[in-house]
Structures are given as structure tokens and as C-alpha cells.
Design an enzyme around this catalytic site. Structure first.
Site, PDB file in Angstrom:
ATOM      1  N   ALA A 187      53.063 -38.192-128.024  1.00 19.83           N
ATOM      2  CA  ALA A 187      53.936 -37.380-128.876  1.00 19.83           C
ATOM      3  C   ALA A 187      54.539 -36.269-128.008  1.00 19.83           C
ATOM      4  O   ALA A 187      53.889 -35.782-127.071  1.00 19.83           O
ATOM      5  CB  ALA A 187      53.129 -36.787-130.026  1.00 19.83           C
ATOM      6  N   ASN A 188      55.760 -35.922-128.267  1.00 19.64           N
ATOM      7  CA  ASN A 188      56.517 -34.868-127.553  1.00 19.64           C
ATOM      8  C   ASN A 188      56.982 -35.252-126.144  1.00 19.64           C
ATOM      9  O   ASN A 188      57.549 -34.417-125.439  1.00 19.64           O
ATOM     10  CB  ASN A 188      55.738 -33.541-127.487  1.00 19.64           C
ATOM     11  N   ASP A 211      61.933 -41.076-138.404  1.00 22.03           N
ATOM     12  CA  ASP A 211      62.499 -39.732-138.494  1.00 22.03           C
ATOM     13  C   ASP A 211      61.786 -38.762-137.546  1.00 22.03           C
ATOM     14  O   ASP A 211      62.387 -37.805-137.061  1.00 22.03           O
ATOM     15  CB  ASP A 211      62.402 -39.226-139.938  1.00 22.03           C
ATOM     16  N   GLY A 253      60.969 -46.978-137.674  1.00 22.80           N
ATOM     17  CA  GLY A 253      59.919 -46.084-138.159  1.00 22.80           C
ATOM     18  C   GLY A 253      59.445 -46.515-139.529  1.00 22.80           C
ATOM     19  O   GLY A 253      59.548 -47.684-139.889  1.00 22.80           O
ATOM     20  N   ASP A 517      60.741 -33.355-142.164  1.00 26.98           N
ATOM     21  CA  ASP A 517      61.168 -34.662-141.642  1.00 26.98           C
ATOM     22  C   ASP A 517      59.970 -35.544-141.293  1.00 26.98           C
ATOM     23  O   ASP A 517      59.978 -36.284-140.307  1.00 26.98           O
ATOM     24  CB  ASP A 517      62.064 -34.509-140.400  1.00 26.98           C
ATOM     25  N   GLU A 519      56.949 -34.422-140.414  1.00 28.58           N
ATOM     26  CA  GLU A 519      55.994 -33.741-139.540  1.00 28.58           C
ATOM     27  C   GLU A 519      55.467 -32.514-140.288  1.00 28.58           C
ATOM     28  O   GLU A 519      56.224 -31.855-141.007  1.00 28.58           O
ATOM     29  CB  GLU A 519      56.677 -33.274-138.236  1.00 28.58           C
TER      30      GLU A 519
HETATM   31  C1  LIG Z   1      56.892 -44.647-159.466  1.00 29.53           C
HETATM   32  C2  LIG Z   1      57.720 -44.740-158.291  1.00 29.53           C
HETATM   33  C3  LIG Z   1      58.082 -43.421-157.745  1.00 29.53           C
HETATM   34  C4  LIG Z   1      58.880 -43.569-156.505  1.00 29.53           C
HETATM   35  C5  LIG Z   1      59.399 -42.274-156.022  1.00 29.53           C
HETATM   36  C6  LIG Z   1      60.196 -42.482-154.827  1.00 29.53           C
HETATM   37  C7  LIG Z   1      60.743 -41.226-154.270  1.00 29.53           C
HETATM   38  C8  LIG Z   1      61.009 -41.466-152.832  1.00 29.53           C
HETATM   39  C9  LIG Z   1      61.788 -40.373-152.214  1.00 29.53           C
HETATM   40  C10 LIG Z   1      61.572 -40.451-150.757  1.00 29.53           C
HETATM   41  C11 LIG Z   1      62.291 -39.382-150.036  1.00 29.53           C
HETATM   42  C12 LIG Z   1      61.855 -39.417-148.639  1.00 29.53           C
HETATM   43  C13 LIG Z   1      62.526 -38.401-147.822  1.00 29.53           C
HETATM   44  C14 LIG Z   1      62.275 -38.789-146.416  1.00 29.53           C
HETATM   45  C15 LIG Z   1      61.606 -38.064-145.553  1.00 29.53           C
HETATM   46  C16 LIG Z   1      61.331 -38.581-144.156  1.00 29.53           C
HETATM   47  O1  LIG Z   1      61.928 -37.733-143.223  1.00 29.53           O
HETATM   48  C17 LIG Z   1      59.814 -38.627-143.915  1.00 29.53           C
HETATM   49  C18 LIG Z   1      59.489 -39.140-142.531  1.00 29.53           C
HETATM   50  O2  LIG Z   1      60.072 -40.385-142.284  1.00 29.53           O
HETATM   51  P1  LIG Z   1      59.437 -41.407-141.174  1.00 29.53           P
HETATM   52  O3  LIG Z   1      58.243 -41.996-141.844  1.00 29.53           O
HETATM   53  O4  LIG Z   1      59.093 -40.615-139.980  1.00 29.53           O
HETATM   54  O5  LIG Z   1      60.480 -42.450-140.891  1.00 29.53           O
HETATM   55  N1  LIG Z   1      59.227 -39.512-144.909  1.00 29.53           N
HETATM   56  C19 LIG Z   1      58.390 -39.099-145.853  1.00 29.53           C
HETATM   57  C20 LIG Z   1      57.963 -40.098-146.867  1.00 29.53           C
HETATM   58  O6  LIG Z   1      57.961 -37.980-145.892  1.00 29.53           O
HETATM   59  N1  LIG Z   2      53.948 -42.856-127.421  1.00 31.96           N
HETATM   60  C1  LIG Z   2      53.570 -42.152-128.494  1.00 31.96           C
HETATM   61  N2  LIG Z   2      52.283 -42.105-128.894  1.00 31.96           N
HETATM   62  C2  LIG Z   2      51.902 -41.431-129.991  1.00 31.96           C
HETATM   63  N3  LIG Z   2      52.758 -40.735-130.767  1.00 31.96           N
HETATM   64  C3  LIG Z   2      54.053 -40.746-130.422  1.00 31.96           C
HETATM   65  C4  LIG Z   2      54.534 -41.441-129.282  1.00 31.96           C
HETATM   66  N4  LIG Z   2      55.879 -41.269-129.200  1.00 31.96           N
HETATM   67  C5  LIG Z   2      56.225 -40.485-130.248  1.00 31.96           C
HETATM   68  N5  LIG Z   2      55.146 -40.170-130.993  1.00 31.96           N
HETATM   69  C6  LIG Z   2      55.060 -39.397-132.259  1.00 31.96           C
HETATM   70  O1  LIG Z   2      54.862 -40.345-133.294  1.00 31.96           O
HETATM   71  C7  LIG Z   2      55.073 -39.723-134.543  1.00 31.96           C
HETATM   72  C8  LIG Z   2      55.622 -40.686-135.562  1.00 31.96           C
HETATM   73  O2  LIG Z   2      56.831 -41.190-135.130  1.00 31.96           O
HETATM   74  P1  LIG Z   2      57.962 -41.694-136.116  1.00 31.96           P
HETATM   75  O3  LIG Z   2      59.063 -42.146-135.235  1.00 31.96           O
HETATM   76  O4  LIG Z   2      58.267 -40.670-137.115  1.00 31.96           O
HETATM   77  O5  LIG Z   2      57.301 -42.931-136.829  1.00 31.96           O
HETATM   78  P2  LIG Z   2      56.934 -43.101-138.378  1.00 31.96           P
HETATM   79  O6  LIG Z   2      58.230 -43.310-139.071  1.00 31.96           O
HETATM   80  O7  LIG Z   2      56.068 -44.301-138.451  1.00 31.96           O
HETATM   81  O8  LIG Z   2      56.250 -41.845-138.826  1.00 31.96           O
HETATM   82  C9  LIG Z   2      55.998 -38.553-134.233  1.00 31.96           C
HETATM   83  O9  LIG Z   2      55.282 -37.382-134.503  1.00 31.96           O
HETATM   84  C10 LIG Z   2      56.274 -38.668-132.733  1.00 31.96           C
HETATM   85  O10 LIG Z   2      56.351 -37.392-132.146  1.00 31.96           O
HETATM   86 CA   LIG Z   3      57.212 -39.849-139.068  1.00 28.37          CA
END
Ligand SMILES: CCCCCCCCCCCCC/C=C/[C@@H](O)[C@H](COP(=O)(O)O)NC(C)=O
Ligand SMILES: Nc1ncnc2c1ncn2[C@@H]1O[C@H](COP(=O)(O)OP(=O)(O)O)[C@@H](O)[C@H]1O
Ligand SMILES: [Ca+2]
Length: 548
Positions: A187-188, A211, A253, A517, A519
Site C-alpha cells: 500500500a502507498n 477506488d 477493484g 473513497d 479508505e
Molecule cells: C437492500 C439493498 C440496499 C442496497 C443499497 C445500495 C447502496 C449502494 C450505494 C453504494 C455507494 C458506494 C459509494 C462508493 C464508494 C467507494 O469509493 C468505496 C470504495 O470503492 P472500492 O471498493 O475501493 O472500489 N466503496 C464503498 C462500498 O465504500
Molecule cells: N501491492 C499491494 N499490496 C497491498 N495493498 C495494496 C497494494 N497496492 C495497493 N494497495 C492498497 O490496497 C487497498 C485496496 O485497493 P483498491 O484498489 O481500493 O481495491 P478494492 O476496490 O478491492 O478495495 C488500497 O488501500 C491500496 O492502497
Molecule cells: Ca478500496
């Protein structure tokens, strides 16, 4: 010079059929249309067959009688045809053919790379066409030539490396884009690396991951930009220096909401094509501070309460992959916690629309365009040290008990919620939609959640309020900086809350955490400010007239 502007018109063969092909530098586009077979005895049968196919085609809509047209801006590459056709065609045209690869809209918002091969009667004509197309492609100056790619092999279903190698790298190489690829080891890694590398040689940075990976790349780029411009990120009111390098997202992701909300779909090939053709989408960024200390930037969701708790629980279950959010979402829904605190905010000018608008932010959005002009003027004024004339609105203060406090910097549309947390939020208007979900019954909270999935309005509920803001503060009722003695008092206090409100928990739920996002943030008390159009993406926003 004159002749360079004139259309090139030739008879070329496509799949053994005579076509009229036109390359028009004025439109600029490449088009081709099948010509009717010439009359004559020998061709009589062919003509009958052709008409029959046309008729059947019109009935079944499978045989296009239309003119095909591809804008030059959507051509990926032109190549001399290598010998991959059956030898009859190859012999017939004496090896003279070229293939044009172009982006084609498939289903809704999904793009695919298509190809069409044109056969020529002689070598000179073939050469002339290839050169003419190449010349027009060279005029596409917004296309990247050299990219820096970071792959997170750990996010989502841990498929980042395979997705990049199998679906994206071949397209980049077809488009003659060269890359430096770094598979992260921790990470980072990407964020730290971006503070060191020579960015001048790149036309963009690509994030392969979710994200969180995008967030790393963005922090690296914004942080680097501020460092190079001697801007202190800890100062919440410092105007930040914008990033000129565009960021591309290859979704690999778990939620990939930044990709979905800027392109309309989470599809690596579609994203790669937007990168290749050099699309541009400005995007706002929120800065999050605690006590004049910079914590993080956010572009999608900043969520306290429900989404903070979902994140906290889901990180323990990363092995489940993207399903962890459904599992933790269900658990968090059942635990039904609320949090006390004060939200203060400044509402945005009404010209920037309302979160209750029925229209959504789309490619070429006029509200975002209006903000582009304003932000450019503001940056100029700042450059020449001229006074700011901002008419800051009044502060509104809301104290209460909340199930969720969500700040959406974009719609946050994603496969789980195709319209998103705030369907009318803008990508680049310089505003955030602040959604306050007050304490309510489980059933009511479920009604609110379910409306993210259907056509009903999730804000049209008595316990939900939504405001379009430029900045906001949140202070939890229970201070985070208490000493140990106070913690005992706090424990007593919140046991009272628990006894009265969620009997099943044993609970240490005085404060939630912020989900930034995807984190976790270290502090509950935050100051959030939106920075209009701070970054640029290889995207174009959501297209209205995409293929159904
Ligand atoms: C009964 C059914 C109810 C369903 C409710 C659905 C609501 C869904 C709204 C989701 C909005 C997510 C906003 C996204 C945030 C992303 O940045 C974050 C991180 O995305 P990543 O997993 O890193 O790609 N994901 C979450 C779930 O926190
Ligand atoms: N090589 C790595 N090993 C472990 N963690 C990592 C690596 N590269 C990036 N990350 C971290 O992994 C985390 C999750 O990444 P992300 O792209 O958001 O996937 P997801 O959508 O599954 O959460 C982030 O906090 C990122 O900083
Ligand atoms: Ca994530």
C-alpha cells in the site's frame, strides 16, 4: 495544402463487396457505403442475391443498408493488412489491403474495438489511404503517447495484473502507446513513487485497481503538484495547484465507483479506449482536514455512520473480495447505530443546480462548463495576486442524531446502485451533495437504502435532507481528544445510549469513522472543502445517446 482538405474518395472492397470509401478531413470522418452491383448478365445472379439480402436484412434489421461512419477521433489505428485472410481474397487483390481499428459503441456505455479491412486494386492507392488516415490521426493532439501505469495486484478479485495484460496492454500497443508499468508491492507504493518520478516524460498516469488505488495515484499527483508549487496542504484554505497530467482508470477493484460514474460502466476495454482517444473530464476534489492538519482527498464518497461502519467491518473480510461489502452492509444494517454530532455547511449558489434536480450531469454538462470558466478566472486572479470576490453564503448548523452523513462529490453510481448516492451530483461544478439521514427506524432506513436501487427518490423521506454545499464541518458530540478519565465518563455515557437504543450491542459505538473513497480516516471531526476541477481524467462523463 488545398488538396489536404479535400475528401479522399475511392472504390475499395470490404468483405468482397464494392464500397465507396470517403475520408473527409473537414468533418473529420471516415465513411464507407456499399455500392449496388453493376447491371450486366454476369452479375445478374449477384444482383438478385444482393437485393434479396437487402430485403431480408430490412425485415430482420441485420443487413445494414446504411453508410458506416467513424469520426477520426475514434480511430485507434490503421495498419497494412498482414496475411490473415484466405488466399483467394489475398490473391484477388494482390495483397493490397489495410485495416482500420476503431472504437465502436456496443451496449449501453460499453465500447469495443472493431476493425474493418479495405482491399485496394493497387499498392499506390493502399499506401495513399494509409498515409492520409495516419496524417489525420497525427492531428489528434490530445492523445497520450507515453503512460505511467500502476497496477494494484491486491484489490478487487486480485485480477489487476491479468486484466491489464490481457485486455488493455494489447490495445495500448495497437495504438502505439508506450508504457512504464509498475505492479505495486505494498500500500502507498504508487503514491510514494509519484513524488519521485520524472513526470515530464508522461502524458498520463493509469491506475489499475479500485477506488483506493485511484485515490493513491491522485494523492501522489496532487501532493507532488503542491510540493513543487510550495503550497502547504495543511492549510485548509490554500488554493491548490491543479494537476495537468490526466489520470486513467482501468477498473479492477471492488466498487470502482469513480470509473462507473465518469465512464458509465466498469469495463477495462471501454476505459482503455477512452484513454487511447485522449478523452478529457475535469473533476472536483474534496480536501479533508482535522485541526488544520491535512488528512486526505476524496472524489467519490465521504461517509460517516453507515458507510464508515460498513468499511470498518468489511476490511476484516477482504478475503471475500467485493462480496465483503454486501456481507458487512447487511451486518451494519442490522446493528442500526446512530451517531450524534453537529454539521455546519455553506450552501452553494443556486446556479449550480440542486441535488433534487431531475436532470443528471452528462458529457458536456453546461453547469460544469460554467464552472470551468469561473475556475479559470479565479486561477488567473490568484496568479496576479488580485483580490477574491467570492460571495460566501451563510453557514447553516444542524445538530442531531444521524444514521449516516454522506458527502457525495459525484453521483457515486456503481453496479450496486446504478443511479448512485446522489444521482444529480456534478463531476466538475465545484460542489458536494451533503446527505443527512437522521435517526430513524430500521424499516425506514431500509426504505431509504432500497431506493438507491429502484426509480424512487431516496431523498423524498421525512428523515432525509440533502444540500448542495462547497464546504462543511462535522464535530462529533463525543470529543476524540479526551484524556483517559474522560473516556470512563464517555463509556458510561454511551452505555446509556446503548441500553436505550441498541440493546444487542456491547458497544463501543460512540463515534463512527469516515469512509473516504473506501479508505478509513483517523478522525471523526473534519473540515471538508471542495476544490473545483483540481484533476483531469481520461473520460468524457456519461453520454446521453449511448446505444441502448
Ligand atoms: C437492500 C439493498 C440496499 C442496497 C443499497 C445500495 C447502496 C449502494 C450505494 C453504494 C455507494 C458506494 C459509494 C462508493 C464508494 C467507494 O469509493 C468505496 C470504495 O470503492 P472500492 O471498493 O475501493 O472500489 N466503496 C464503498 C462500498 O465504500
Ligand atoms: N501491492 C499491494 N499490496 C497491498 N495493498 C495494496 C497494494 N497496492 C495497493 N494497495 C492498497 O490496497 C487497498 C485496496 O485497493 P483498491 O484498489 O481500493 O481495491 P478494492 O476496490 O478491492 O478495495 C488500497 O488501500 C491500496 O492502497
Ligand atoms: Ca478500496
Amino acid at each position: 495544402m488545398e488538396s489536404a482538405r479535400r475528401p479522399l474518395v475511392s472504390q475499395l472492397w470490404v468483405k468482397n463487396r464494392r464500397n465507396e470509401a470517403v475520408l473527409d478531413p473537414e468533418r473529420p470522418a471516415l465513411s464507407w457505403k456499399e455500392l449496388q452491383p453493376k447491371s450486366g448478365r454476369g452479375l445478374c445472379l449477384a444482383r438478385v442475391l444482393h437485393r434479396a439480402r437487402g430485403l431480408i436484412g430490412r425485415l430482420t434489421e441485420q443487413y445494414p443498408s446504411v453508410c458506416h461512419s467513424v469520426p477520426i477521433s475514434e480511430i485507434i489505428a490503421v495498419e497494412t493488412e498482414q496475411k490473415r485472410y484466405n488466399s483467394d481474397t489475398w490473391q484477388k487483390f494482390n495483397h493490397h489491403a489495410f485495416t482500420v481499428h476503431y472504437a465502436q459503441r456496443a451496449q449501453k456505455h460499453c465500447w469495443r474495438c472493431s476493425a474493418v479491412t479495405f482491399w485496394c486494386k493497387d499498392e499506390e492507392l493502399c499506401h495513399q489511404w494509409i498515409q492520409a488516415i495516419k496524417k489525420l490521426l497525427e492531428l489528434q493532439t490530445s492523445r497520450p503517447k507515453h503512460l505511467l501505469v500502476y497496477i494494484n495486484p491486491y484489490g478487487g478479485k486480485q485480477q489487476g495484473k491479468q486484466i491489464y495484460e490481457q485486455k488493455v496492454a494489447p490495445l495500448f500497443s495497437l495504438a502505439s502507446i508506450t508504457t512504464d508499468v509498475i505492479v505495486t508491492e505494498r500500500a502507498n507504493h504508487a503514491k510514494d513513487d509519484l513524488f519521485e518520478v520524472n513526470l515530464e516524460k508522461y502524458d498520463g498516469v493509469i491506475s489499475v485497481g479500485g477506488d483506493g488505488m485511484f485515490s493513491e495515484v491522485m494523492h501522489g499527483l496532487i501532493g507532488r503538484m503542491q510540493k513543487d508549487s510550495s503550497i502547504d496542504q495543511n492549510n485548509p484554505s490554500a488554493p491548490l495547484a491543479p494537476c495537468n497530467l490526466r489520470i486513467g482508470i482501468i477498473p479492477a477493484g471492488s466498487t470502482d465507483c469513480i470509473c462507473y460514474a465518469t465512464v458509465g460502466i466498469n469495463d477495462p476495454v471501454t476505459s482503455a479506449l477512452h484513454i487511447i482517444i485522449g478523452d478529457l473530464q475535469h473533476m472536483d476534489v474534496c480536501s479533508v482536514h482535522h485541526n488544520n492538519t491535512f488528512l486526505k482527498y476524496s472524489v467519490s464518497l465521504l461517509g460517516y455512520g453507515f458507510y464508515g461502519d460498513v468499511l470498518k467491518d468489511s476490511e476484516k473480510n477482504r478475503w471475500m473480495g467485493p462480496t465483503r461489502y454486501d456481507f458487512s452492509g447487511f451486518k451494519t444494517f442490522l446493528s442500526h447505530h446512530y451517531y450524534e454530532g453537529t454539521v455546519s455547511f455553506q450552501q452553494a449558489n443556486q446556479t449550480l443546480g440542486s441535488p433534487r434536480d431531475k436532470s443528471t450531469c452528462q458529457s458536456g454538462c453546461y453547469i460544469c462548463k460554467q464552472s470551468t470558466q469561473e475556475v479559470e478566472e479565479k486561477r488567473k486572479r490568484h496568479h496576479y495576486n488580485l483580490e477574491e470576490t467570492e460571495d460566501d453564503g451563510d453557514w447553516k448548523v444542524i445538530r442531531g442524531k444521524f444514521m449516516a452523513i454522506n458527502a457525495a462529490n459525484m453521483s457515486c453510481a456503481c453496479p450496486r446502485s446504478p443511479k448512485g448516492l446522489s444521482p444529480a451530483a456534478h463531476l466538475a461544478a465545484g460542489t458536494i451533495d451533503l446527505i443527512l439521514v437522521r435517526r430513524c427506524s430500521r424499516l425506514n432506513f431500509l426504505r431509504h437504502l432500497v431506493r438507491h436501487k429502484n426509480q424512487d427518490d431516496q431523498f423524498d423521506l421525512a428523515f432525509v435532507e440533502v444540500y448542495r454545499v462547497k464546504t462543511f464541518l462535522f464535530t462529533p458530540k463525543h470529543s476524540e481528544n479526551e484524556d483517559t478519565d474522560n473516556k470512563d465518563v464517555r463509556k458510561k455515557h454511551f452505555n446509556q445510549i446503548c441500553n436505550g437504543n441498541h440493546s444487542s450491542c456491547g458497544c463501543n459505538h460512540v463515534n463512527s469513522i469516515w469512509n473516504c473513497d473506501g479508505e478509513a480516516l483517523d478522525h471523526a471531526a473534519v473540515e471538508v472543502r471542495v476544490h473545483c476541477q483540481l484533476i483531469k481524467l481520461f473520460a468524457r462523463g456519461i453520454e446521453e445517446d449511448s446505444k441502448p
